[in-house]
Scaffold this active site. Structure first.
Site, mmCIF file in Angstrom:
data_model
loop_
_atom_site.group_PDB
_atom_site.id
_atom_site.type_symbol
_atom_site.label_atom_id
_atom_site.label_comp_id
_atom_site.label_asym_id
_atom_site.label_seq_id
_atom_site.Cartn_x
_atom_site.Cartn_y
_atom_site.Cartn_z
ATOM 1 N N ASP A 264 0.852 -1.167 0.000
ATOM 2 C CA ASP A 264 0.000 0.000 0.000
ATOM 3 C C ASP A 264 0.906 1.241 0.000
ATOM 4 O O ASP A 264 2.131 1.141 0.106
ATOM 5 C CB ASP A 264 -0.944 -0.020 1.224
ATOM 6 C CG ASP A 264 -2.155 0.872 1.018
ATOM 7 O OD1 ASP A 264 -3.167 0.663 1.690
ATOM 8 O OD2 ASP A 264 -2.086 1.763 0.149
HETATM 9 C C1 GLC Z 1 -4.330 4.252 -0.162
HETATM 10 C C2 GLC Z 1 -5.223 3.113 0.251
HETATM 11 C C3 GLC Z 1 -5.323 2.017 -0.785
HETATM 12 C C4 GLC Z 1 -5.197 2.614 -2.167
HETATM 13 C C5 GLC Z 1 -3.786 3.140 -2.293
HETATM 14 C C6 GLC Z 1 -3.554 3.821 -3.643
HETATM 15 O O1 GLC Z 1 -3.577 4.689 0.948
HETATM 16 O O2 GLC Z 1 -4.965 2.494 1.502
HETATM 17 O O3 GLC Z 1 -6.577 1.336 -0.580
HETATM 18 O O4 GLC Z 1 -5.446 1.628 -3.160
HETATM 19 O O5 GLC Z 1 -3.450 4.055 -1.259
HETATM 20 O O6 GLC Z 1 -4.314 4.997 -3.714
#
Ligand code: GLC
Length: 738
Positions: A264
């Site tokens: 993430d």
């Molecule tokens: C965010 C979220 C995740 C998302 C990623 C890209 O922090 O936790 O669900 O897909 O970053 O935006």
């Protein structure tokens, strides 16, 4: 490209080129915009790495994506195309209900069809993969991201998880350009942060993790999800992004996952802040040895893996296997043959927000809405009734949820627009009543874009108009809710009531002694205890998406019937949280105990039961359940028995009923929940008709993690409970024979 050609390509790549494939960036590195949710930071990455990066996310539109890919390929010496991903969680341009609303449909087939449309719109716009489905099990509405989950039950979440992956990818992802690669997230158990506080510690027994939290991720993997995203949180003391037990032992060894594991946002760098990595080099080593393949939006992999390999601290084989997984996904998508994969402006124009897509969005919205109360059949609204439509959500377009990052808000049908389409003009009086918020600072950084500055005079005016509209009407439809950005990522709350000024409007209107139909637009279950008795009806709308107004109007005026059921409990008070249906009995259950009134498992100041339970939702008609009948009183391993019940529509209107099967394992080698969802089916029953609903029960349905942590069924007594919700059912005992 054949796999052996891919292996030859890998062999031909330099270590720098292979490492760059493990880097996932956002659009600003490719002359586009930065559209990322999370801390804004410069990440110190070289242009060389950008020119060879494996993937980009949150760039949109056939034109923009085609330019990015074409510019990139001009610089990529090995002709390796860019993988283009995005956060398309529950809609690209046509927005479907938020997943907590989709969960309330109890209709995985419908949701699969919705995700097929999402994939079609997304791929037309050049995006090849999505960071969805989010399948985190949730039991704590203080956490803002419950809006992104399908709810509190692993059986139901697993059904939706599989349906969404299949909707995005088809039965098997290939180069056909209407499918997109899915990425199940957030692995694992991100939905269980202590205190419901965003990004907080997650800590639970392995048994609970495996029994409740892991099944929906496994369902996605078993349905072929091409990617898995690691979660920010710890799992048994180790952040998921550096957790070898999670990423290797469970995901790769036990489940046989062969796709890409990506982090993430900045989660690799956060291993340092968690306190399990000394510095970025240590974080890079820890993550790639744990099994991470791709680093989202940091320089940890980009700036450290080369030295780690050259110094012998990690094997180049780890880089090779990660790079190969990424090349294989690009190959499966057909990107080596067609790097643009069918992206076309013409296709976009024909596909995005098409009538057919909107029709499906309206269907999903209508099935996602839950009728929680309907006293004296105040709903459906009779055509001769004069209606006052009041409230900050009465004519609001912000109805798509925090993750609808590409929504076309102009296309959203407001409640007022939907009702005007169905009601004679003369019978609808509209007044805003108040703003959604009085103090927009609760939205943190989002406030500067969204705050509304209403003068005290205007507020007075809003209230006066609302009372005037109500005085001219027979029934009040009051549209209230939390701000769309009070839920979603970074939106944990400790108070779960409507804002005081909205409650004040409700109180003012309730003095007029006219029936109030309360519509709630929220991304989470709110605590409604104090207002239930002030209104005649309650409709939980969630954020229904593009076709919100049309779907709600059809329900309110009775053009269609409600069928939604809650997939997450509504607490009686915040103090109860976590409150969920499949709890353990305890040794002093409130229901049965030899102890005095006092010394049983209960509160002094609140009931144990939620205000509205899992599986609950009303209809315009009534359904009567006959006795639960068994085909056999006992079950042998290896065969199955049936449990059946007659369901009769005793009302005057046709209706869809979601018949639910729960099973209780009365005695186990470890404690077992008082009930667990083991089946559900949505049946349409005409007035006066009776339908027999049957469920097959086999030993597979009875398996759990035993005292020896083996996943198996144990002989003994069970109870099958069949009903209209988790707290209203008929039951019958049966035995599993040794
Ligand atoms: C965010 C979220 C995740 C998302 C990623 C890209 O922090 O936790 O669900 O897909 O970053 O935006």
């Amino acid at each position: 490209m054949k796999d052996e050609q891919l292996l030859n390509l890998l062999d031909s790549m330099t270590l720098e080129e292979k490492i760059a494939q493990l880097v996932l960036l956002t659009g600003e590195f490719f002359d586009s915009e930065e559209r990322s949710i999370g801390p804004k930071q410069k990440i110190g990455i070289s242009q060389d790495v950008v020119d060879m990066a494996g993937a980009v996310y949150n760039v949109f539109g056939a034109e923009e994506v085609t330019k990015i890919q074409s510019d990139y390929l001009k610089k990529n010496k090995k002709g390796i195309p860019l993988l283009i991903l995005a956060d398309i969680i529950h809609g690209y341009k046509t927005i479907f209900p938020i997943p907590l609303g989709l969960g309330s449909t109890w209709n995985p087939d419908l949701v699969r069809e919705c995700m097929e449309i999402v994939a079609d719109e997304t791929s037309a716009s050049g995006v090849q993969g999505t960071f969805s489905p989010m399948v985190d099990l949730v039991r704590d509405p203080r956490w803002g991201r419950v809006m992104e989950s399908t709810g509190e039950d692993s059986f139901l979440n697993s059904a939706f998880s599989s349906a969404m992956v299949t909707g995005f990818q088809g039965e098997r992802l290939d180069a056909s350009n209407r499918s997109i690669a899915s990425c199940v997230k957030h692995f694992a158990a991100y939905g269980a942060p202590e205190g419901g506080r965003e990004y907080n510690t997650v800590d639970m027994s392995e048994r609970r993790l495996r029994q409740d939290y892991l099944p929906a991720y496994k369902a996605a993997v078993d349905s072929g999800s091409e990617m898995v995203m690691t979660s920010f949180n710890t799992v048994d003391g180790m952040p998921a992004t550096g957790n070898k037990w999670l990423l290797q032992d469970i995901l790769r060894e036990e489940w046989g996952f062969q796709g890409i594991v990506l982090s993430d946002y900045a989660a690799t760098q956060e291993l340092i802040l968690h306190g399990v990595a000394e510095d970025e080099s240590d974080a890079a080593r820890l993550a790639i040895e744990a099994g991470l393949d791709m680093d989202m939006k940091t320089s940890v992999f980009a700036n450290n893996l080369f030295d780690l390999v050259k110094s012998g601290r990690i094997s180049e084989g780890l880089v090779n296997q990660a790079a190969l997984r990424i090349l294989r996904l690009k190959n499966k998508l057909g990107l080596f043959e067609d790097p643009y994969r069918g992206a076309s402006v013409q296709r976009e124009q024909a596909t995005l927000l098409s009538d057919g897509n909107r029709k499906m969005a309206r269907e999903a919205a209508a099935q996602s809405v839950v009728l929680l109360k309907n006293n004296n059949a105040v709903l459906p609204i009779q055509s001769d009734k004069k209606v006052a439509l009041i409230g900050p959500y009465s004519d609001e377009k912000l109805l798509c949820g925090m993750w609808a990052i590409q929504a076309d808000y102009e296309a959203v049908v407001t409640l007022k627009e939907g009702m005007e389409r169905l009601a004679a003009q003369a019978s609808l009086f509209h007044a805003k009543g108040c703003d959604i918020l009085e103090d927009y600072s609760v939205l943190g950084g989002m406030a500067k874009y969204l705050s509304v500055d209403t003068s005290p005079e205007d507020k007075e005016h809003y209230l006066r108009d609302a009372i005037q509209a109500a005085e001219q009407s027979d029934v009040i439809v009051l549209a209230l809710g939390e701000h769309m950005f009070q839920s979603g990522e970074g939106a944990s709350r400790t108070e779960l009531s409507l804002p005081d000024h909205q409650l004040a409007l409700l109180d003012e209107l309730s003095l007029l002694s006219k029936p109030i139909v309360l519509l709630l637009f929220t991304g989470r279950p709110l605590v409604l205890t104090g207002l239930v008795d002030k209104v005649a009806a309650i409709v939980q709308a969630w954020y229904p998406g593009t076709e919100a107004g049309n779907a709600l109007a059809e329900l309110l005026y009775g053009e269609r019937n409600f069928s939604g059921k809650l997939s997450m409990s509504f607490p009686h008070s915040v103090g109860q949280i976590p409150v969920y249906y499949n709890e353990f009995s305890t040794g002093r259950p409130l229901s049965v105990s030899g102890h005095s009134e006092r010394f049983v498992s209960k509160y002094l100041d609140a009931p144990n039961a939620p205000l509205f339970p899992f599986g609950y939702g009303l209809s315009y008609t009534d359904f009567k359940y006959g006795e639960a009948c068994l085909s056999h009183p006992s079950l042998n391993f290896g065969d199955a028995i049936q449990v059946s019940v007659d369901v009769t529509n005793t009302g005057e209107l046709s209706g869809d009923e979601i018949v639910q099967l729960y099973i209780r394992d009365v005695t186990g080698s470890v404690v077992r929940p008082v009930k667990e969802l083991k089946g559900f089916v949505k049946v349409n029953i005409e007035p006066g008709e009776t339908t027999t609903v049957s469920f097959n029960i086999n030993e597979e349905l009875l398996r759990f993690y035993t005292i020896e942590m083996e996943y198996k069924a144990e002989p003994g007594k069970f109870i099958a409970l069949i009903g209209t919700s988790s707290d209203s059912f008929v039951e019958v005992e049966f035995n599993l024979l040794p």
